[in-house]
Every structure is written in structure tokens, then in C-alpha cells.
Design an enzyme around this catalytic site. Structure first.
Site, PDB file in Angstrom:
ATOM      1  N   SER A 265       0.848  -1.206   0.000  1.00 18.92           N
ATOM      2  CA  SER A 265       0.000   0.000   0.000  1.00 18.92           C
ATOM      3  C   SER A 265       0.875   1.245   0.000  1.00 18.92           C
ATOM      4  CB  SER A 265      -0.889   0.003   1.241  1.00 18.92           C
ATOM      5  OG  SER A 265      -0.089   0.296   2.372  1.00 18.92           O
ATOM      6  N   LYS A 266       0.230   2.371  -0.260  1.00 20.97           N
ATOM      7  CA  LYS A 266       0.940   3.645  -0.259  1.00 20.97           C
ATOM      8  C   LYS A 266       1.594   3.860   1.110  1.00 20.97           C
ATOM      9  CE  LYS A 266      -0.710   8.011   0.413  1.00 20.97           C
ATOM     10  NZ  LYS A 266       0.417   8.534   1.164  1.00 20.97           N
ATOM     11  N   ARG A 267       0.871   3.428   2.149  1.00 21.26           N
ATOM     12  CA  ARG A 267       1.408   3.614   3.502  1.00 21.26           C
ATOM     13  C   ARG A 267       2.706   2.839   3.713  1.00 21.26           C
ATOM     14  NH1 ARG A 267      -2.636   1.771   6.713  1.00 21.26           N
ATOM     15  NH2 ARG A 267      -4.191   2.313   5.149  1.00 21.26           N
ATOM     16  N   ASP A 270       5.431   4.971   2.346  1.00 15.97           N
ATOM     17  CA  ASP A 270       5.777   6.083   3.248  1.00 15.97           C
ATOM     18  C   ASP A 270       6.625   5.553   4.412  1.00 15.97           C
ATOM     19  OD1 ASP A 270       4.180   7.548   1.612  1.00 15.97           O
ATOM     20  OD2 ASP A 270       2.449   7.613   2.971  1.00 15.97           O
TER      21      ASP A 270
END
Ligand code: GLU
Length: 508
Positions: A265-267, A270
Site C-alpha cells: 500500500s501507499k502507507r 511512506d
């Protein structure tokens, strides 16, 4: 006659384009190009509540950057336009009505409050989130439970309603997936999905079937997360009388977190410090910027190559492929069934390999922009190109060129004096004075001319060349990096080389 292959990428424009999405585009594209078919971009924007300004333009730009240009799209037009579902709104209702008339769908008048109530009322330990399905539908307010008169009246009064598919009881719904083989579902386990919403817009389920049919799509490739929706789609193809035209399906495996646990996921990006989106994406609501592969300094060829082999290989050891090779070798049957773990170090390896094998002219404009951002002026284009060629094998990401090449255009701001000092002495200082004098009259200002002169002088002075090269490098570059020092001197020119030596001698 064989039907012309037509495939589609059908994103909902709701934010940044995840690398899994780009891989779906890529597999569609490769498949179509290999078979002389067409690749269509269709924007699935029927969910108005999720509309995000700029997201569609962003997707188009990502595709353009990757070189995966659609043959038909909202931007390129085509014989089946419009390619934006919101502009096709009027087309869908008739099919929803047809399904109701046939008894395969029904009107549901339940208010949001009634739906909430249902979720509480039918909640049990085994079924913590009850759905609107064959067990529940008989207890709700819909055209299956109300009389014909009541339904007519509600419709006439303009009471809001949705149209839901009526999932049959205990039927086996099956299809052959190009990657997974035969897949079966029990219809009783699937809920009565909404097909047409209160605002008159179709949901994804209805729109995807109507559009794949009307756009003559022959193969539908999409992420594995859509597999649970497949039985609904297959029934719609049947109920609408189009089953013979149904595309062949392939559900692509997920791209997994680096540790293999769950979907990337994008998380995760990050958290672990790597991009997940193709290009920079700024959320228009929060203004939050998420860095993309493009802006981090990936070449599109590398990005595409890395994605192609994330879940597919041609059965050989080969890892580096041009787009033409991919078009030639790709096969959906060789796509792996299991998810592919994302490995950022490997992604960087691909970029490094691609920077090495790409002529500098191709990425010169991007690097020039990076130089300008770092206040390094480049006047001589030919020299710039030569410099990029010389240092490219040392660069993994495009911004690495700033460190690896800026000293060719600008004297170093600081010198790593500490690395020279311990072994510095008068003889060495003298050596560089003499070298400077000789350089002034050297006619053959080439790497080999400079090297010969440098080495002869070292022999004359009885100093080991090895002990002189590091100080020379630090004089020209500032630190312990860069290509062969004589190449550097040749490229920066005689005057600049002498200037840098003279300045450094005042610092050592
Ligand atoms: N609109 C769906 C998405 O956002 C498309 C799924 C499909 O290709 O059928 O991914």
C-alpha cells in the site's frame, strides 16, 4: 475470422496511480500489441462521491510517461466514444430495467437508516457484517416483498431506490481464468450487489459489463481484488444475453509488501521510504504530496521492465527486456498465480542497468533540469552529454548525476582535505607546482596526454603515482568519487584544471 483483440484499462480516477495499476496497464498493452490488437483506456467515474479533480489527467500523464499510449481514450477519442462512464450515464438504465423486467434484478427502496438497522438486526456471531443477500432480501422493502401496486406508487412518487441483482440460490458460477484456470463460486455466498444507484448512475458492476460488451472488449485483465466480483459480472453477461461475447478473464496477482505479508500500500511506501505511485501525486484535499517513481529519478524503461518481471518471466534467466522484447515474449499464461513481493533495491538495480544502457541524450533534459535546480549552469551541450556518458555507470537514480557530474561544471565548494593531509608533504606540493607548469604548455590535452605527462613527472620526482592520484582527484572533484581522474581533467579543460590545483594547494 478471429475477432480483433481489444483490451482495456479501466481505472477509477480517485488518486495516485499505484504501481500495481501500471502493471495492469502494461500487461494489457503487451498482450494487445503482441496480437496486433487495441488497447483502450476507459475512465470508470460513476461514483461521483469519489470524484477527485485532476486524477484523470494524472492517469493519462502516467501512461504517456511510461510510453503505454492507448489507442482509444477520452483524450485520443475512438469509435466507441465516450470513454468516460459519467458521459455514458443514459446508456445503462435500460439494461437495469431489462434485468428487473426479466426477474434478474429488483427495485430496493430501503433508506440508509433501514439498511443500518438491517446490519444490526441480522448480526450474529458467525455473521458479523450481514449483507443484503438472499437470506435478507425477503425481509426488506423491495419489489420482491412489496405488491406491484405499492411498487408502482413508490416509483410514481419519486421515492429514491436502487436496482439490485437477484443472486440465484445455490448455483455454481464458473469461468476459466487465463492465469488461474477454472474458478468456481457458489452464488448463495454472493450478496445482491447494487447495479443502479439512487442518483441514476450505474455502479461499477453494471457499467463494466455494459461497457466491455459495447466496446467489444475481448479480454479483461484486472487486479486479483476484483475476483470476488467476477460471479456478479458473469451472471450479468448471461442475463443480458451476451454470454457468447464475454471477454476472457485474467485476474492479476497482487503486488505484495517486501516481507510478503499483504498487499503493498501507499502507507508501506511512506513507512519504508520508497515510492508506490508512478508519478508525484498531490492530494487536492489535504495537499499532501506523495513522491512517484518518475520524480525520484527512474527511467520509464526501467520502471516498465521492473514491473513486467514482477509476477512474470519468460522461463529464461533474462531480466532486462526492452519494450519490444516484452511485446514479443509476454504471455498471460506465464504470469504467476501467487503475489509478487516488491523489492525496492531490485527496482533500483533495474534503473541502474537502464541508465547504463540508455544514450545520455535520452535523459539529458531531466538531468539538466536537476542541474538548474542546483544552480549549476551548463553552457556547452556537447560537453554535458559527454560528461553524462562518462559518469552514467555510477548513477542509480537520475539525481545521482548532480553529485557525480556537477564538478565538471563548477569547482567543488569544499575539498576533503582530511583525506589528503596525513600523507601530504613538500615533495608532493612541489610535484603539483611542476605539473601545473607542464600542463600550461601541454598541447595534447586528452586523458592519455595528461596521464602520460603526470606519470613521467612522478617518475622524475620519484614519487609513486598511486600517492598522487588521490590528491589530484580531491583537487578536481572535492571528494573520493568520480570517474578516472585523467578523464575528468580532460573534460574540465586545461585552465580549469590548473586553477583547481592552485587553489587546492593553498588548502592542503
Ligand atoms: N474500475 C475498476 C478499478 O478501478 C476496474 C476493474 C476492472 O478492470 O474491471 O480498478
Amino acid at each position: 475470422m478471429e475477432k480483433k483483440v481489444r483490451v482495456r484499462f479501466a481505472p477509477s480516477p480517485t488518486g495516485g496511480l499505484h504501481l500495481g495499476g501500471v502493471r495492469t496497464v502494461l500487461y494489457n498493452y503487451l498482450f494487445a500489441k503482441q496480437l496486433g490488437g487495441e488497447f483502450i483506456l476507459r475512465i470508470e467515474d460513476t461514483d461521483q462521491t469519489r470524484f477527485v479533480p485532476g486524477a484523470e489527467e494524472y492517469i493519462q500523464e502516467c501512461l504517456a510517461w511510461c510510453g503505454l499510449t492507448p489507442d482509444e481514450s477520452p483524450l485520443h477519442g475512438g469509435p466507441y466514444a465516450p470513454y468516460r462512464q459519467s458521459e455514458r450515464k443514459e446508456m445503462y438504465r435500460q439494461y437495469a430495467e431489462q434485468l428487473v423486467a426479466q426477474g434478474n434484478a429488483y427495485y430496493a427502496f430501503d433508506t440508509p437508516e433501514e439498511l443500518d438497522e438491517m446490519r444490526v438486526k441480522f448480526k450474529t456471531e458467525e455473521n458479523t457484517s450481514p449483507q443484503y443477500n438472499l437470506q435478507v432480501r425477503n425481509k426488506m422493502r423491495n419489489s420482491l416483498t412489496l405488491s406491484q401496486g405499492e411498487v408502482k406508487q413508490l416509483l410514481a412518487e419519486g421515492v429514491p431506490y436502487v436496482v439490485r441483482i437477484k443472486m440465484p440460490e445455490n448455483e455454481t458460477i464458473s469461468f476459466t481464468d487465463m492465469i488461474r484456470g477454472d474458478v468456481e463460486f457458489n452464488s448463495s455466498l454472493v450478496d445482491d450487489k447494487v447495479l443502479l444507484k439512487g442518483d441514476g448512475m450505474p455502479t461499477y458492476h453494471l457499467a463494466v459489463v455494459v461497457d466491455d460488451y459495447s466496446m467489444k472488449i475481448t479480454h479483461a485483465f484486472r487486479g486479483e481484488e476484483w475476483l470476488p466480483s467476477a460471479p456478479v459480472h458473469i451472471l450479468l453477461w448471461k442475463y443480458l444475453g451476451w454470454y457468447k461475447e464475454m471477454p476472457q478473464w485474467a485476474h492479476l496477482p497482487l503486488i505484495m509488501k517486501p516481507d510478503g505479508h499483504g498487499k503493498l500500500s501507499k502507507r508501506d511506501g511512506d513507512r519504508l521510504g520508497f515510492p508506490v505511485f508512478a508519478m508525484n501525486w498531490t492530494d487536492p484535499k489535504t495537499n499532501e504530496l506523495t513522491t512517484g517513481f518518475r520524480e525520484l529519478g527512474f527511467l520509464p524503461e526501467a520502471f516498465i521492465n521492473m514491473l513486467a518481471v514482477l509476477g512474470w518471466n519468460d522461463g529464461t534467466e533474462q531480466e532486462l527486456f526492452t519494450i519490444d522484447e516484452l511485446i514479443e515474449r509476454f504471455s498471460m499464461e506465464k504470469v504467476h498465480k501467487g503475489g509478487a513481493k516488491f523489492d525496492f533495491e531490485k527496482a533500483k538495480w533495474f534503473n541502474h542497468e537502464w541508465i547504463k544502457r540508455t544514450p545520455a541524450t535520452a535523459f539529458k533534459p531531466q538531468v539538466k533540469k536537476l542541474f538548474e535546480e542546483n544552480n549549476i549552469q551548463v553552457e556547452d551541450e556537447a560537453k554535458f552529454e559527454q560528461v553524462l556518458e562518462t559518469v552514467k555507470e555510477r548513477c542509480t537514480l537520475l539525481p545521482d548525476f548532480v553529485q557525480q557530474a556537477s564538478f565538471f561544471f563548477k569547482a567543488p565548494q569544499t575539498l576533503d582535505v582530511a583525506s589528503v593531509k596525513p600523507k601530504w608533504n613538500e615533495d608532493k606540493a612541489r610535484f603539483f607546482d611542476i605539473v601545473c607548469e607542464k600542463f600550461t604548455v601541454l598541447e595534447d590535452w586528452t586523458a592519455s596526454g595528461i596521464e602520460t605527462l603526470f606519470k613521467e613527472t612522478a617518475t622524475e620526482k620519484a614519487i609513486k603515482v598511486g600517492e598522487l592520484q588521490l590528491p589530484f582527484r580531491i583537487m578536481l572533484v572535492g571528494g573520493k568519487f568520480g570517474p578516472t581522474v585523467f578523464d575528468i581533467a580532460a573534460l574540465i579543460g586545461k585552465v580549469e584544471t590548473i586553477d583547481r590545483i592552485k587553489y587546492a594547494l593553498t588548502q592542503f
